[in-house]
Design a protein around this motif. Sequence first.
Motif, PDB file in Angstrom:
ATOM      1  N   VAL A 136       6.161   5.504  -2.268  1.00  0.00           N
ATOM      2  CA  VAL A 136       6.289   4.243  -3.000  1.00  0.00           C
ATOM      3  C   VAL A 136       5.591   3.117  -2.242  1.00  0.00           C
ATOM      4  O   VAL A 136       4.905   2.281  -2.843  1.00  0.00           O
ATOM      5  N   ARG A 140       2.670   0.691  -3.711  1.00  0.00           N
ATOM      6  CA  ARG A 140       2.742  -0.772  -3.688  1.00  0.00           C
ATOM      7  C   ARG A 140       1.559  -1.387  -2.949  1.00  0.00           C
ATOM      8  O   ARG A 140       1.023  -2.414  -3.351  1.00  0.00           O
ATOM      9  N   GLU A 171       7.908  -2.059 -11.593  1.00  0.00           N
ATOM     10  CA  GLU A 171       8.664  -2.359 -10.382  1.00  0.00           C
ATOM     11  C   GLU A 171      10.034  -1.694 -10.400  1.00  0.00           C
ATOM     12  O   GLU A 171      10.533  -1.230  -9.363  1.00  0.00           O
ATOM     13  N   LEU A 174       9.598   1.849  -9.323  1.00  0.00           N
ATOM     14  CA  LEU A 174       9.320   1.936  -7.891  1.00  0.00           C
ATOM     15  C   LEU A 174      10.586   1.731  -7.074  1.00  0.00           C
ATOM     16  O   LEU A 174      10.815   2.429  -6.078  1.00  0.00           O
ATOM     17  N   GLU A 178      12.024   4.561  -4.604  1.00  0.00           N
ATOM     18  CA  GLU A 178      12.115   4.246  -3.176  1.00  0.00           C
ATOM     19  C   GLU A 178      13.517   4.519  -2.642  1.00  0.00           C
ATOM     20  O   GLU A 178      13.693   4.983  -1.510  1.00  0.00           O
ATOM     21  N   ARG A 281       2.019   9.217  -6.969  1.00  0.00           N
ATOM     22  CA  ARG A 281       1.288   8.367  -6.006  1.00  0.00           C
ATOM     23  C   ARG A 281      -0.224   8.545  -6.166  1.00  0.00           C
ATOM     24  O   ARG A 281      -0.977   7.566  -6.211  1.00  0.00           O
ATOM     25  N   LEU A 307       6.942   9.289 -12.170  1.00  0.00           N
ATOM     26  CA  LEU A 307       7.971   8.515 -11.475  1.00  0.00           C
ATOM     27  C   LEU A 307       9.283   8.547 -12.251  1.00  0.00           C
ATOM     28  O   LEU A 307      10.374   8.606 -11.666  1.00  0.00           O
TER      29      LEU A 307
END
Length: 314
Positions: A136, A140, A171, A174, A178, A281, A307
Amino acid sequence: QYQQLGQLVPEAERGEVEFHPYWDGISGAVVAQVRRHGTPAIYKEGSRRKIEEEARKLEAWARIPGDLTPRVLGSVTVKDREALLREFVDSPLLSELYLSASPREAKLAATRRLLEAVHVVWRYTLVPERPRIDYVEQIRRRLPEVYALHPEFQPLVDEGVAVGQQTVRIEELLVRAEALEPDLAPPVSVWLHGDFNANNVLYHEPTGQVKFIDVHRSRFGDYLQDIGVFMLSMERRPGTAPALLDDFAAVNELVEGFARRFAAEHGDAAFERRLHLSLARSCVTSCRVVVDSAQSERLLRRGLSLLALVTAPA
C-alpha cells in the motif's frame, strides 16, 4: 564520461575504443556497449548513488550459485558521477521471445528455465524471517505520478469506483488493505530482484542460460513482490495481439503455479490474499508508465478490484 572510460580501460589496452550508446533515459543513466580489440563490455554511467548501489547489488548476486548476473569489470568515480564496466552478455531479452511469433511451448520452456534460476536464488537465500509488507505504501508513493500522467482519472479519485454492488473510494480501499498487511506477511524472506520484469532478464535460447540485469533494487523481502511485477510486465502492454495475450496468460499460469507450490512448501497461509495485493500494486503503479489512457484505466480498475478482494471479509 571520457575521463571515466580512460580510467576503466587498463593502460596496456588503451587505444581506439568503440562506443555505441543504447537508447536509455528512464533512470537518467547512460548505457553503452564499448569494445576494446573487439571484446565487448557494457558501460553504465549515472549518479554516484545509483551506480554504487548497482555495483554492490551485483557483488551480492555474485555470491549466489549459478552465475546469474553479469560480472563487474571495474568502476570509477568522477565528482558526483560514477561509471561501471560490466560483462557483456550476448543474449536477447526474455521479453523479445515473449513478443515474438515463436511457438508457445518455446516461451513456456524459457519460463521454466527462468523459474529454475529463481528457485535457486530463493532456496539459497531463504531466511526464516517475516518481511515487512508495504504494498500500500508503494501504491501511495506512486499515485501522484499516475494522476500527473492521467489527470482524466481524477473523477475516479473523487467519486470512487464501482466494486461489485458498491462504490468505493480509492483511499478507503488503501486504508483497509494497509490495516491487513501485518497479518499477510509470509513466514520467510528471500533475495528479490526488485524490478523483476521480462525486460530485465536475458535469455539465451540455444543454451537455456538466464542472466538478470538492472538489479540495483535487489533486497530481501516477500517473494510475491517479484511475482506480481513479472506477471504484469507483459500484460500491461497496450495493443497486444490476442494470440500473444493468450501466450502471456499461459506464462503467468506457470509462474503462479510455481509461486503457489513454494507457498505450500513453506506454510504461507496468506498466499492468496497477498498475491492479489501484489498484483494490485503492480496494476496501479504501472499506470504511471502506460501512456495509453484506455489501457491505463483498465489496469487501474483491475488493481482496485483486486484490492477489494484483499479487503473482503474472509
